[in-house]
Design a protein around this motif. Structure first.
Motif, short mmCIF file in Angstrom:
data_model
loop_
_atom_site.label_atom_id
_atom_site.label_comp_id
_atom_site.label_asym_id
_atom_site.label_seq_id
_atom_site.Cartn_x
_atom_site.Cartn_y
_atom_site.Cartn_z
N MET A 260 -105.05 24.65 71.11
CA MET A 260 -106.02 24.80 70.05
C MET A 260 -106.45 23.45 69.50
O MET A 260 -107.59 23.21 69.19
N SER A 261 -105.53 22.53 69.42
CA SER A 261 -105.81 21.31 68.68
C SER A 261 -106.42 20.23 69.56
O SER A 261 -106.13 20.12 70.74
N THR A 262 -107.27 19.38 68.95
CA THR A 262 -107.73 18.16 69.60
C THR A 262 -106.95 16.98 69.08
O THR A 262 -107.20 15.85 69.47
N ASP A 263 -106.00 17.23 68.19
CA ASP A 263 -105.31 16.18 67.48
C ASP A 263 -104.05 15.77 68.23
O ASP A 263 -102.95 15.81 67.71
N ALA B 272 -116.29 12.71 68.38
CA ALA B 272 -117.16 13.75 67.82
C ALA B 272 -118.37 14.02 68.71
O ALA B 272 -118.91 15.13 68.72
N ALA C 212 -118.37 13.44 72.04
CA ALA C 212 -117.98 13.66 73.43
C ALA C 212 -118.35 15.09 73.85
O ALA C 212 -118.37 16.01 73.04
N THR C 213 -118.65 15.23 75.14
CA THR C 213 -119.05 16.54 75.65
C THR C 213 -117.81 17.34 76.08
O THR C 213 -116.71 16.81 76.20
N THR C 214 -118.05 18.63 76.33
CA THR C 214 -116.97 19.49 76.81
C THR C 214 -116.39 18.93 78.11
O THR C 214 -115.17 18.92 78.31
N ARG D 168 -114.18 15.88 77.30
CA ARG D 168 -112.91 16.25 76.65
C ARG D 168 -111.98 16.98 77.60
O ARG D 168 -110.78 16.72 77.64
N ASP E 76 -110.02 20.99 73.14
CA ASP E 76 -109.36 22.12 72.49
C ASP E 76 -109.25 23.27 73.49
O ASP E 76 -109.50 23.11 74.68
N GLU E 77 -108.89 24.45 72.96
CA GLU E 77 -108.62 25.57 73.87
C GLU E 77 -109.86 26.02 74.63
O GLU E 77 -109.77 26.44 75.78
N ARG E 78 -111.05 25.93 74.00
CA ARG E 78 -112.26 26.34 74.71
C ARG E 78 -112.57 25.36 75.85
O ARG E 78 -112.96 25.79 76.94
N ASP E 79 -112.41 24.07 75.61
CA ASP E 79 -112.64 23.09 76.66
C ASP E 79 -111.73 23.36 77.86
O ASP E 79 -112.17 23.32 79.01
N ALA F 120 -110.41 26.20 78.64
CA ALA F 120 -110.81 27.47 79.27
C ALA F 120 -112.01 27.26 80.19
O ALA F 120 -112.06 27.83 81.29
#
Lengths: 142, 63
Positions: free
Chosen positions: A1-4, A67, A69-71, A74, A81-84, A86
């Motif tokens: 979930m996190s990008t951190d 901020a 950066a593209t999918t 990343r 994050d989780e969507r990237d 997926a």
């Protein structure tokens, strides 16, 4: 979930991977240039060099401008994050499925007498294209 | 799956970028969730619910 995620660990891993990739490209490039047909070795080193420079640019963007950066950037740098994740997973799944029939077609083409170098080049380009299109479509739809 | 993330975000006066930063995800992810193109994982859905002090069931629903 996190990008951190800790960027320090990513930097160390990226540096190690890049140094290993450069060493591998140089060694394989020299081998292919020595034993391969035509200018295959030079072309391989040039293509890999362009890829490495592109990769460095992506790393720079993800590190300095996360901020914007593209999918794609990343997900491939494992900073998404989780969507990237997926999107990347689904795109690679599509590529994996397509790889089987495309490789079979390439094998048949070689068996029928097509030039092996040309078939391999077309196979690689087709796989890149399928992966890129799959990623773009899935990214747009999810 | 439908959700009320957009309405809750606007009511809270947050931009997509601000909500994304609060949830530690990308702005594209927030946008995809709001438009229903991406269904978040349970941990992210819980994080969203906590951010707006609601339950997951109140925000995400099938209808």
């Amino acid at each position: 979930m996190s990008t951190d995620r800790p960027l320090g660990a990513h930097r160390v891993a990226a540096t190690v991977i890049y140094l290993a990739a450069v060493a591998l490209i140089v060694v394989v490039g020299l081998l292919v240039q020595e034993h391969g047909p035509g200018n295959m070795g030079r072309g391989m080193v040039q293509g890999a060099g362009v890829g490495l420079v592109g990769g460095l640019f992506v790393l720079w963007r993800v590190t300095r401008r996360p901020a914007s950066a593209t999918t794609f950037e990343r997900s491939w740098t494992q900073t998404g994050d989780e969507r990237d994740d997926a999107v990347l997973t689904r795109a690679l799944a599509v590529l994996g499925l397509v790889t089987f029939p495309v490789t079979a077609a390439a094998t048949i083409a070689v068996a029928l007498g097509s030039p092996v170098e040309m078939v391999l080049a077309l196979l690689l380009m087709t796989q890149f294209a399928v992966g890129a299109v799959a990623f773009a479509v899935i990214n747009r739809r999810s | 799956m439908k959700n009320d993330v957009r309405e809750l975000r606007l009511a809270a006066g947050l931009s997509q970028r601000e909500l994304a930063e609060a949830l530690a995800v990308s702005r594209q992810t927030v946008n995809s969730i709001e438009t229903g193109r991406y269904d978040p994982s349970l941990p992210l859905a819980i994080a969203i619910a906590r951010r707006f002090q609601r339950s997951v069931e109140e925000i995400f629903h099938v209808d």
